[in-house]
Design a protein around this motif. Structure first.
Motif, PDB file in Angstrom:
ATOM      1  N   ASN A 134     -87.143  87.932  -3.402  1.00  0.00           N
ATOM      2  CA  ASN A 134     -87.857  89.143  -3.837  1.00  0.00           C
ATOM      3  C   ASN A 134     -88.509  89.906  -2.676  1.00  0.00           C
ATOM      4  N   VAL A 135     -87.732  90.070  -1.617  1.00  0.00           N
ATOM      5  CA  VAL A 135     -88.154  90.867  -0.461  1.00  0.00           C
ATOM      6  C   VAL A 135     -87.688  92.311  -0.678  1.00  0.00           C
ATOM      7  N   ASP A 136     -88.504  93.251  -0.267  1.00  0.00           N
ATOM      8  CA  ASP A 136     -88.141  94.671  -0.383  1.00  0.00           C
ATOM      9  C   ASP A 136     -87.169  95.023   0.747  1.00  0.00           C
ATOM     10  N   ILE A 137     -85.867  95.093   0.441  1.00  0.00           N
ATOM     11  CA  ILE A 137     -84.825  95.364   1.423  1.00  0.00           C
ATOM     12  C   ILE A 137     -84.258  96.761   1.189  1.00  0.00           C
ATOM     13  N   ASP A 138     -84.219  97.560   2.236  1.00  0.00           N
ATOM     14  CA  ASP A 138     -83.653  98.902   2.166  1.00  0.00           C
ATOM     15  C   ASP A 138     -82.144  98.795   1.992  1.00  0.00           C
ATOM     16  N   GLU A 139     -81.614  99.348   0.906  1.00  0.00           N
ATOM     17  CA  GLU A 139     -80.174  99.219   0.641  1.00  0.00           C
ATOM     18  C   GLU A 139     -79.322  99.963   1.660  1.00  0.00           C
ATOM     19  N   GLU A 140     -79.900 100.923   2.350  1.00  0.00           N
ATOM     20  CA  GLU A 140     -79.149 101.604   3.399  1.00  0.00           C
ATOM     21  C   GLU A 140     -78.746 100.624   4.501  1.00  0.00           C
ATOM     22  N   PHE A 141     -79.583  99.621   4.721  1.00  0.00           N
ATOM     23  CA  PHE A 141     -79.286  98.577   5.702  1.00  0.00           C
ATOM     24  C   PHE A 141     -78.039  97.785   5.303  1.00  0.00           C
ATOM     25  N   SER A 166     -83.756  89.908  -4.833  1.00  0.00           N
ATOM     26  CA  SER A 166     -83.272  89.992  -3.453  1.00  0.00           C
ATOM     27  C   SER A 166     -83.570  88.682  -2.739  1.00  0.00           C
ATOM     28  N   SER A 167     -82.943  88.498  -1.578  1.00  0.00           N
ATOM     29  CA  SER A 167     -83.204  87.287  -0.800  1.00  0.00           C
ATOM     30  C   SER A 167     -82.938  87.531   0.682  1.00  0.00           C
ATOM     31  N   VAL A 168     -83.684  86.799   1.508  1.00  0.00           N
ATOM     32  CA  VAL A 168     -83.422  86.685   2.939  1.00  0.00           C
ATOM     33  C   VAL A 168     -83.266  85.196   3.213  1.00  0.00           C
ATOM     34  N   GLY A 191     -79.576  90.080   0.959  1.00  0.00           N
ATOM     35  CA  GLY A 191     -78.892  90.570  -0.235  1.00  0.00           C
ATOM     36  C   GLY A 191     -79.837  91.125  -1.276  1.00  0.00           C
ATOM     37  N   VAL A 192     -79.359  92.116  -2.019  1.00  0.00           N
ATOM     38  CA  VAL A 192     -80.095  92.662  -3.166  1.00  0.00           C
ATOM     39  C   VAL A 192     -79.133  92.782  -4.342  1.00  0.00           C
ATOM     40  N   PHE A 236     -74.417  94.371  -6.676  1.00  0.00           N
ATOM     41  CA  PHE A 236     -75.051  93.657  -5.579  1.00  0.00           C
ATOM     42  C   PHE A 236     -74.527  94.169  -4.248  1.00  0.00           C
ATOM     43  N   LYS A 237     -75.356  94.016  -3.228  1.00  0.00           N
ATOM     44  CA  LYS A 237     -74.969  94.302  -1.855  1.00  0.00           C
ATOM     45  C   LYS A 237     -75.525  93.175  -0.984  1.00  0.00           C
TER      46      LYS A 237
END
Length: 307
Positions: free
Chosen positions: A263-270, A42-44, A76-77, A89-90
């Motif tokens: 490698n950030v923990d991103i909620d895929e619902e977002f 993942s990335s920010v 993105g994840v 990917f999203k």
């Protein structure tokens, strides 16, 4: 006198190097996919795009107009489903500058399944409307990303199996030893691609693409992608500055990453449809992930690409 048997042996001998070249080219592009798409989860990011029409004077390219500058926050994840080679990917990209374009957002979803095209949606706050971007328009390439010379296809993640590969040789590009590899879309991929072939210059050590010549279906040299800067984050080689030159329109887009966290923990619902139109919800979530750009947390990797 040559017998049929000797002719057969000769033909097999001559055909062997070509088969080896094809296999090596495929292996190289698989390693490129690993280095580019499978090396982090993942990335920010903060990104800045600059686009202008240009002139070439004395062999040098210069903007013929004031560049259009767009600053973007990107989230993105991606993951590899069990039993699959390719990624899902999203991603959500949101403009925060200029003010006139603020809150324009693009949502991207990619799929690991065969022959399933990626989905792209753009939210236009001025119209309060979500517009879907088709992968390839009937009369040309897919829609531009935020008015840049990057199309939706350019921004998509390529699947290794969607192309056949040919090793054209070896070269040196900007002091780096490279392989030159030609990628040709398969019959199924060509239905969803504006490009007829792509010639990539692959860094032999880092397995990242340093330059690409992109040709349209008629064989015209349409665009050129160039990497301007690369940073290492742990074991990941990340392209932080690059350019896409539209050779037919004489327009160029350059982009840079002022900051990136991996490698950030991103909620895929977002990373769903709600974030396109529900500003309050989106802003709450973005505030959480922006904090990672200020400091690395929970083992995340961070780089500031500017001094």
């Amino acid at each position: 006198m040559k017998t049929p048997y000797s002719i057969l042996l000769a033909s097999l001998f001559l055909a062997a190097p070509a088969a080896s070249f094809a296999q090596n080219a495929h292996e190289i592009m698989t390693k490129v996919d690993d280095a580019t798409n499978h090396s982090y989860s993942s990335s920010v990011r903060q990104m800045k795009f600059s686009t202008c029409r240009y002139n070439v004077i004395g062999g040098k390219l210069s903007c013929a107009e004031k560049p259009r500058i767009v600053a973007i926050e990107s989230f993105g994840v991606h993951r590899r489903p069990p039993g699959q080679r390719d990624l899902e990917f999203k991603a959500l990209d949101v403009i925060f500058q200029p003010v006139s374009d603020k809150n324009t957002a693009m949502l991207s979803w990619g799929y690991a399944e065969d022959d399933k095209a990626s989905d792209f949606w753009v939210y236009l706050p001025v119209l309060s409307k979500v517009k879907r971007i088709v992968s390839v328009a009937d009369n040309g390439e897919s829609g531009a990303v935020f008015g840049s010379e990057l199309s939706a296809e350019d921004a998509d993640v390529r699947k290794v199996r969607d192309y056949t590969y040919k090793l054209l040789g070896e070269d040196t590009y900007r002091g780096r030893p490279v392989w030159k590899i030609e990628s040709t879309p398969t019959a199924s991929r060509s239905k969803r691609s504006f490009y007829g072939r792509i010639v990539s210059y692959v860094d032999k050590e880092r397995f990242i693409v340093l330059k690409e010549d992109l040709y349209d279906r008629s064989g015209r040299h349409y665009k050129q992608y160039t990497v301007l800067n690369v940073k290492q984050m742990g074991k990941v080689w990340l392209v932080t500055d690059a350019a896409m030159n539209n050779l037919t329109k004489r327009r160029i887009t350059t982009w840079e990453h002022p900051s990136v966290v991996l490698n950030v923990d991103i909620d895929e619902e977002f990373l769903g449809q709600r974030s396109l139109t529900d500003f309050a919800y989106r802003e709450r979530q973005m505030q959480l992930y922006r904090k990672h750009l200020a400091q690395g947390k929970n083992g995340t990797q961070q780089v500031s690409t500017k001094p």
